[in-house]
Scaffold this motif. Structure first.
Motif, PDB file in Angstrom:
ATOM      1  N   GLU A   9       0.830  -1.208   0.000  1.00  0.00           N
ATOM      2  CA  GLU A   9       0.000   0.000   0.000  1.00  0.00           C
ATOM      3  C   GLU A   9       0.861   1.253   0.000  1.00  0.00           C
ATOM      4  O   GLU A   9       0.563   2.223  -0.708  1.00  0.00           O
ATOM      5  N   ALA A  10       1.945   1.246   0.785  1.00  0.00           N
ATOM      6  CA  ALA A  10       2.840   2.408   0.837  1.00  0.00           C
ATOM      7  C   ALA A  10       3.495   2.647  -0.519  1.00  0.00           C
ATOM      8  O   ALA A  10       3.667   3.797  -0.952  1.00  0.00           O
ATOM      9  N   ILE A  11       3.836   1.577  -1.205  1.00  0.00           N
ATOM     10  CA  ILE A  11       4.450   1.688  -2.534  1.00  0.00           C
ATOM     11  C   ILE A  11       3.457   2.304  -3.522  1.00  0.00           C
ATOM     12  O   ILE A  11       3.804   3.198  -4.297  1.00  0.00           O
ATOM     13  N   VAL A  12       2.223   1.841  -3.477  1.00  0.00           N
ATOM     14  CA  VAL A  12       1.205   2.374  -4.400  1.00  0.00           C
ATOM     15  C   VAL A  12       0.938   3.847  -4.089  1.00  0.00           C
ATOM     16  O   VAL A  12       0.857   4.677  -5.006  1.00  0.00           O
ATOM     17  N   GLU A  13       0.813   4.185  -2.812  1.00  0.00           N
ATOM     18  CA  GLU A  13       0.572   5.593  -2.445  1.00  0.00           C
ATOM     19  C   GLU A  13       1.754   6.474  -2.829  1.00  0.00           C
ATOM     20  O   GLU A  13       1.571   7.612  -3.275  1.00  0.00           O
ATOM     21  N   ALA A  14       2.969   5.958  -2.698  1.00  0.00           N
ATOM     22  CA  ALA A  14       4.152   6.718  -3.113  1.00  0.00           C
ATOM     23  C   ALA A  14       4.138   6.947  -4.623  1.00  0.00           C
ATOM     24  O   ALA A  14       4.497   8.027  -5.107  1.00  0.00           O
ATOM     25  N   THR A  15       3.694   5.942  -5.354  1.00  0.00           N
ATOM     26  CA  THR A  15       3.584   6.080  -6.812  1.00  0.00           C
ATOM     27  C   THR A  15       2.582   7.164  -7.174  1.00  0.00           C
ATOM     28  O   THR A  15       2.848   8.009  -8.039  1.00  0.00           O
ATOM     29  N   ILE A  16       1.444   7.166  -6.490  1.00  0.00           N
ATOM     30  CA  ILE A  16       0.428   8.186  -6.751  1.00  0.00           C
ATOM     31  C   ILE A  16       0.969   9.576  -6.425  1.00  0.00           C
ATOM     32  O   ILE A  16       0.751  10.532  -7.176  1.00  0.00           O
ATOM     33  N   ALA A  17       1.718   9.687  -5.339  1.00  0.00           N
ATOM     34  CA  ALA A  17       2.306  10.983  -4.972  1.00  0.00           C
ATOM     35  C   ALA A  17       3.274  11.457  -6.055  1.00  0.00           C
ATOM     36  O   ALA A  17       3.272  12.639  -6.428  1.00  0.00           O
ATOM     37  N   LEU A  18       4.088  10.551  -6.574  1.00  0.00           N
ATOM     38  CA  LEU A  18       5.024  10.928  -7.641  1.00  0.00           C
ATOM     39  C   LEU A  18       4.295  11.305  -8.921  1.00  0.00           C
ATOM     40  O   LEU A  18       4.660  12.271  -9.593  1.00  0.00           O
ATOM     41  N   LEU A  19       3.245  10.553  -9.249  1.00  0.00           N
ATOM     42  CA  LEU A  19       2.431  10.894 -10.417  1.00  0.00           C
ATOM     43  C   LEU A  19       1.853  12.289 -10.268  1.00  0.00           C
ATOM     44  O   LEU A  19       1.847  13.087 -11.209  1.00  0.00           O
ATOM     45  N   ARG A  20       1.359  12.571  -9.090  1.00  0.00           N
ATOM     46  CA  ARG A  20       0.705  13.850  -8.807  1.00  0.00           C
ATOM     47  C   ARG A  20       1.693  15.010  -8.927  1.00  0.00           C
ATOM     48  O   ARG A  20       1.372  16.073  -9.449  1.00  0.00           O
ATOM     49  N   GLU A  21       2.906  14.797  -8.443  1.00  0.00           N
ATOM     50  CA  GLU A  21       3.884  15.884  -8.411  1.00  0.00           C
ATOM     51  C   GLU A  21       4.606  16.080  -9.738  1.00  0.00           C
ATOM     52  O   GLU A  21       4.817  17.208 -10.174  1.00  0.00           O
ATOM     53  N   ASP A  22       5.013  14.974 -10.364  1.00  0.00           N
ATOM     54  CA  ASP A  22       5.886  15.099 -11.525  1.00  0.00           C
ATOM     55  C   ASP A  22       5.493  14.254 -12.726  1.00  0.00           C
ATOM     56  O   ASP A  22       6.231  14.190 -13.706  1.00  0.00           O
ATOM     57  N   GLY A  23       4.348  13.582 -12.662  1.00  0.00           N
ATOM     58  CA  GLY A  23       3.891  12.793 -13.792  1.00  0.00           C
ATOM     59  C   GLY A  23       4.528  11.414 -13.863  1.00  0.00           C
ATOM     60  O   GLY A  23       5.406  11.063 -13.067  1.00  0.00           O
ATOM     61  N   ALA A  24       4.080  10.651 -14.839  1.00  0.00           N
ATOM     62  CA  ALA A  24       4.494   9.258 -14.969  1.00  0.00           C
ATOM     63  C   ALA A  24       5.994   9.109 -15.205  1.00  0.00           C
ATOM     64  O   ALA A  24       6.590   8.101 -14.807  1.00  0.00           O
ATOM     65  N   ALA A  25       6.616  10.099 -15.823  1.00  0.00           N
ATOM     66  CA  ALA A  25       8.058  10.011 -16.094  1.00  0.00           C
ATOM     67  C   ALA A  25       8.874   9.941 -14.797  1.00  0.00           C
ATOM     68  O   ALA A  25       9.997   9.435 -14.795  1.00  0.00           O
ATOM     69  N   ALA A  26       8.318  10.434 -13.706  1.00  0.00           N
ATOM     70  CA  ALA A  26       9.033  10.434 -12.424  1.00  0.00           C
ATOM     71  C   ALA A  26       8.978   9.093 -11.707  1.00  0.00           C
ATOM     72  O   ALA A  26       9.676   8.877 -10.717  1.00  0.00           O
ATOM     73  N   VAL A  27       8.139   8.191 -12.197  1.00  0.00           N
ATOM     74  CA  VAL A  27       7.942   6.920 -11.502  1.00  0.00           C
ATOM     75  C   VAL A  27       9.006   5.911 -11.922  1.00  0.00           C
ATOM     76  O   VAL A  27       9.002   5.405 -13.045  1.00  0.00           O
ATOM     77  N   THR A  28       9.939   5.674 -11.012  1.00  0.00           N
ATOM     78  CA  THR A  28      10.933   4.613 -11.162  1.00  0.00           C
ATOM     79  C   THR A  28      10.882   3.783  -9.891  1.00  0.00           C
ATOM     80  O   THR A  28      10.401   4.253  -8.849  1.00  0.00           O
ATOM     81  N   HIS A  29      11.372   2.556  -9.962  1.00  0.00           N
ATOM     82  CA  HIS A  29      11.397   1.726  -8.754  1.00  0.00           C
ATOM     83  C   HIS A  29      12.175   2.422  -7.642  1.00  0.00           C
ATOM     84  O   HIS A  29      11.760   2.431  -6.480  1.00  0.00           O
TER      85      HIS A  29
END
Length: 198
Positions: free
Chosen positions: A14-34
């Motif tokens: 759940e923390a990983i998914v929420e962190a992904t959403i936070a990154l999407l929100r702030e900087d878009g999909a390009a910011a999402v890396t493992h």
């Protein structure tokens, strides 16, 4: 012991998914890396890749959760509109403006999902699901296909509004939304529904 491990695993996921959403929100999909997700979630890179072997897996789950949240918000606002407690255009503007709230990721979430689906086939199903479900509250008023087209048109309108930057006029968006809803007959349909129920 096993229950504790399962609970910790669920919390980490759940923390990983929420962190992904936070990154999407702030900087878009390009910011999402493992690595970025692991750092944001406060977990190890190994834990992140254990739960989500590929970024596609992670993005699909994150966008599915976002879709659920956006659909819930549309349903909440539609209920307020159809009960006469909120103006139709005001509800749409509320939906758009919630993108700036601390924990919400509404209008920009739709935009990121749509952009992601252009390049990622696995995101097309959540994108279509979002459009279908967002149109449901209005389908009985203007028909299912019209409701889906309305939502697609609204998404395009939101994209242009967000692209104008932080100084974009909410008044202009409000005017555009009013014209769009009028064109699709939604304003009249809502008014008739409220008159029938009063």
């Amino acid at each position: 012991m096993t229950d504790g491990r399962v609970t910790r695993g669920r919390r980490t996921r759940e923390a990983i998914v929420e962190a992904t959403i936070a990154l999407l929100r702030e900087d878009g999909a390009a910011a999402v890396t493992h690595r970025a997700v692991a750092a944001r979630a406060g977990t190890s890179l190994a834990a992140t890749t254990y739960h989500f072997a590929t970024l596609d897996d992670l993005l699909v789950v994150a966008f599915e959760l976002l879709t659920d949240r956006m659909v819930e918000e549309v349903e909440r606002l539609a209920e307020l509109v159809l009960s006469g407690r909120m103006d139709l255009v005001e509800a749409a503007i509320t939906f758009v403006e919630e993108v700036d709230a601390d924990e919400d990721f509404v209008a920009d979430g739709m935009i990121e999902l749509a952009y992601g689906a252009i390049r990622n086939e696995r995101l097309r199903k959540p994108t279509q699901r979002l459009v279908d479900h967002m149109g449901e509250p209005f389908a009985e008023l203007i028909g299912g296909e019209s409701a889906r087209v309305l939502i697609r048109a609204l998404n395009g309108m939101l994209l242009h509004h967000r692209a104008a930057g932080p100084d974009a006029s909410t008044g202009e968006l409000r005017s555009d939304v009013a014209v769009l809803f009028e064109h699709f007959g939604l304003t009249t349909a809502v008014r008739h529904r409220l008159e029938e129920e009063s």
